[in-house]
Design a protein around this motif. Structure first.
Motif, PDB file in Angstrom:
ATOM      1  N   GLY A 168     -74.537  45.930 -56.672  1.00  0.00           N
ATOM      2  CA  GLY A 168     -73.449  46.670 -57.281  1.00  0.00           C
ATOM      3  C   GLY A 168     -73.720  46.963 -58.749  1.00  0.00           C
ATOM      4  O   GLY A 168     -74.590  46.341 -59.372  1.00  0.00           O
ATOM      5  N   THR A 169     -72.970  47.911 -59.282  1.00  0.00           N
ATOM      6  CA  THR A 169     -73.077  48.243 -60.702  1.00  0.00           C
ATOM      7  C   THR A 169     -71.723  48.037 -61.359  1.00  0.00           C
ATOM      8  O   THR A 169     -70.661  48.227 -60.727  1.00  0.00           O
ATOM      9  CB  THR A 169     -73.526  49.695 -60.892  1.00  0.00           C
ATOM     10  N   VAL A 170     -71.753  47.624 -62.591  1.00  0.00           N
ATOM     11  CA  VAL A 170     -70.542  47.418 -63.380  1.00  0.00           C
ATOM     12  C   VAL A 170     -70.640  48.288 -64.628  1.00  0.00           C
ATOM     13  O   VAL A 170     -71.649  48.235 -65.351  1.00  0.00           O
ATOM     14  CB  VAL A 170     -70.379  45.937 -63.764  1.00  0.00           C
ATOM     15  N   SER A 171     -69.599  49.071 -64.857  1.00  0.00           N
ATOM     16  CA  SER A 171     -69.574  49.893 -66.067  1.00  0.00           C
ATOM     17  C   SER A 171     -68.313  49.571 -66.856  1.00  0.00           C
ATOM     18  O   SER A 171     -67.240  49.338 -66.276  1.00  0.00           O
ATOM     19  CB  SER A 171     -69.617  51.380 -65.700  1.00  0.00           C
ATOM     20  N   ILE A 172     -68.441  49.573 -68.162  1.00  0.00           N
ATOM     21  CA  ILE A 172     -67.311  49.283 -69.036  1.00  0.00           C
ATOM     22  C   ILE A 172     -67.237  50.358 -70.112  1.00  0.00           C
ATOM     23  O   ILE A 172     -68.248  50.971 -70.468  1.00  0.00           O
ATOM     24  CB  ILE A 172     -67.439  47.889 -69.686  1.00  0.00           C
ATOM     25  N   ARG A 185     -68.242  36.212 -71.827  1.00  0.00           N
ATOM     26  CA  ARG A 185     -67.025  36.347 -71.036  1.00  0.00           C
ATOM     27  C   ARG A 185     -67.198  37.373 -69.922  1.00  0.00           C
ATOM     28  O   ARG A 185     -66.738  37.177 -68.789  1.00  0.00           O
ATOM     29  CB  ARG A 185     -65.863  36.751 -71.944  1.00  0.00           C
ATOM     30  N   LEU A 186     -67.884  38.472 -70.225  1.00  0.00           N
ATOM     31  CA  LEU A 186     -68.126  39.491 -69.211  1.00  0.00           C
ATOM     32  C   LEU A 186     -69.008  38.948 -68.095  1.00  0.00           C
ATOM     33  O   LEU A 186     -68.766  39.193 -66.908  1.00  0.00           O
ATOM     34  CB  LEU A 186     -68.776  40.718 -69.851  1.00  0.00           C
ATOM     35  N   PHE A 211     -62.961  49.016 -66.827  1.00  0.00           N
ATOM     36  CA  PHE A 211     -63.949  48.226 -66.072  1.00  0.00           C
ATOM     37  C   PHE A 211     -64.029  48.788 -64.660  1.00  0.00           C
ATOM     38  O   PHE A 211     -63.015  48.920 -63.968  1.00  0.00           O
ATOM     39  CB  PHE A 211     -63.523  46.759 -66.039  1.00  0.00           C
ATOM     40  N   GLU A 212     -65.228  49.115 -64.221  1.00  0.00           N
ATOM     41  CA  GLU A 212     -65.405  49.717 -62.903  1.00  0.00           C
ATOM     42  C   GLU A 212     -66.583  49.059 -62.184  1.00  0.00           C
ATOM     43  O   GLU A 212     -67.670  48.916 -62.748  1.00  0.00           O
ATOM     44  CB  GLU A 212     -65.648  51.217 -63.034  1.00  0.00           C
ATOM     45  N   TYR A 213     -66.311  48.651 -60.937  1.00  0.00           N
ATOM     46  CA  TYR A 213     -67.357  48.024 -60.093  1.00  0.00           C
ATOM     47  C   TYR A 213     -67.642  48.943 -58.916  1.00  0.00           C
ATOM     48  O   TYR A 213     -66.732  49.354 -58.195  1.00  0.00           O
ATOM     49  CB  TYR A 213     -66.899  46.648 -59.599  1.00  0.00           C
TER      50      TYR A 213
END
Length: 365
Positions: A168-172, A185-186, A211-213
């Motif tokens: 998965g990818t995480v974007s902030i 913390r992230l 925040f998007e996963y």
């Protein structure tokens, strides 16, 4: 990013080696543990202290079945086994020892160790039971093959894990770079998120602003299947079984051609091993003069035929006059009995010689 280690060392799966050896060696050990060691003189059974040690209680900590299974395990795994008689008349299997070999004198065993205890005295060859199995130590002979199988098995597991990996990818949303505290913390939040997905059948992911996963499907789903991993482990066990002379169908519990497999197993694997044990016991426990006078040790209980399965053949042997009753009993693993009828050789009319005149019926005219 540039500090990441992009390599890994293949783990040698030691349990593969252990599994193959344990399966095959214990199979033979369980077979030999069913044996009965019988002392006889001129065909009549004898009971003595050795009979009790070999068949009932070799030492204070083991039954006869446990003792012989441990003996066979040590013999095959280490290529040799040493048994000593303690001062308390216990038969003990040595865990370790040093052997000094001589050309014309009996070999000497020093530093004999049993369960951590080292005997200070030395033992000569004629005082111990010592048997070798093969010309080469089994584990030494197979180490290279085990390493190759372990490498292949590890790569197959890693490939299977990689092809079925959750990605998965995480974007902030951030206009500035994260400081150390916020990065920590992230990372903790992402770890909790991953554990929830990995461990739970149903995972609820909170939707946060900024925040998007997104989960990304793995590119290759054609990894090694569980059946291929199972087949690799089976092939390794088959190789060990072939070296020891065990039909692979018996190891895996296959009933196809069971009778043929069990006969081959007894003849080519168990038979030679029993012969080695019997020869060593006769040489060490019976003097030459007593042996020449009819005393001997037989190992029974494994290679003998089942009387119910060969009843027809027994009847033919008896009726043809080839064997008498007591000789057939001995071949079936039973003791001869004091019955004069069983000492006689009988011959039915069906086996009369062709040169003899046929018996004519009817009355003379």
């Amino acid at each position: 990013m540039f500090d990441l280690d992009l390599f890994y060392e293949t783990d040698h799966r030691a349990y593969l080696k252990k599994m193959a050896l344990e399966t095959c060696i214990n199979f033979i050990g369980r077979t030999i543990s069913q044996s009965e060691f019988r002392f006889s003189k001129d065909g009549k059974r004898q009971y003595n202290d050795w009979h009790y040690l070999l068949n009932v209680r070799p030492n204070t900590d083991q039954s006869a079945a446990e003792f012989w299974q441990s003996f066979v395990y040590r013999l095959i795994l280490d290529n040799e086994a040493l048994v000593i008689l303690s001062d308390d008349n216990d038969l003990l299997i040595a865990d370790d020892f040093d052997r000094e070999e001589y050309a014309v004198y009996p070999d000497v065993f020093r530093n004999v160790t049993v369960k951590g205890y080292i005997f200070k005295r030395t033992f000569q060859m004629d005082e111990v039971i010592h048997i070798t199995y093969n010309n080469e130590k089994l584990t030494k002979f197979m180490n290279g093959m085990f390493e190759d199988y372990a490498d292949l098995f590890t790569r197959m597991i890693e490939t299977n894990k990689h092809s079925n990996q959750i990605r998965g990818t995480v974007s902030i949303e951030s206009t500035q770079s994260l400081d150390e505290q916020n990065r920590t913390r992230l990372q903790e939040f992402i770890d909790r998120l991953f554990n929830a997905i990995r461990k739970s059948a149903v995972a609820i992911i909170p939707k946060l602003k900024g925040f998007e996963y997104n989960e990304v499907a793995a590119g290759d789903k054609s990894g090694r299947s569980v059946e291929e991993l199972k087949k690799l482990k089976r092939d390794l066990t088959d190789d060990v079984a072939n070296i020891l002379g065990i039909p692979t169908s018996l190891i895996h519990g296959e009933m196809a051609e069971y009778e043929t497999s069990i006969k081959a197993y007894i003849r080519f694997c168990i038979g030679p091993l029993i012969k080695k044990i019997k020869d060593e016991l006769n040489a060490k426990l019976i003097t030459k003069s007593d042996y020449m006078n009819g005393e001997k040790i037989d190992v029974l209980g494994v290679a003998e035929l089942n009387p119910l399965e060969v009843a027809t053949a027994v009847d033919k042997l008896r009726a043809s006059g080839v064997y008498n009753g007591n000789e057939i009993r001995i071949k079936l693993g039973d003791e001869p009995v004091d019955n004069p009828a069983l000492e006689e050789y009988v011959l039915t009319k069906n086996y009369q010689r062709a040169s003899e005149d046929a018996v004519e019926g009817g009355e003379e005219g």
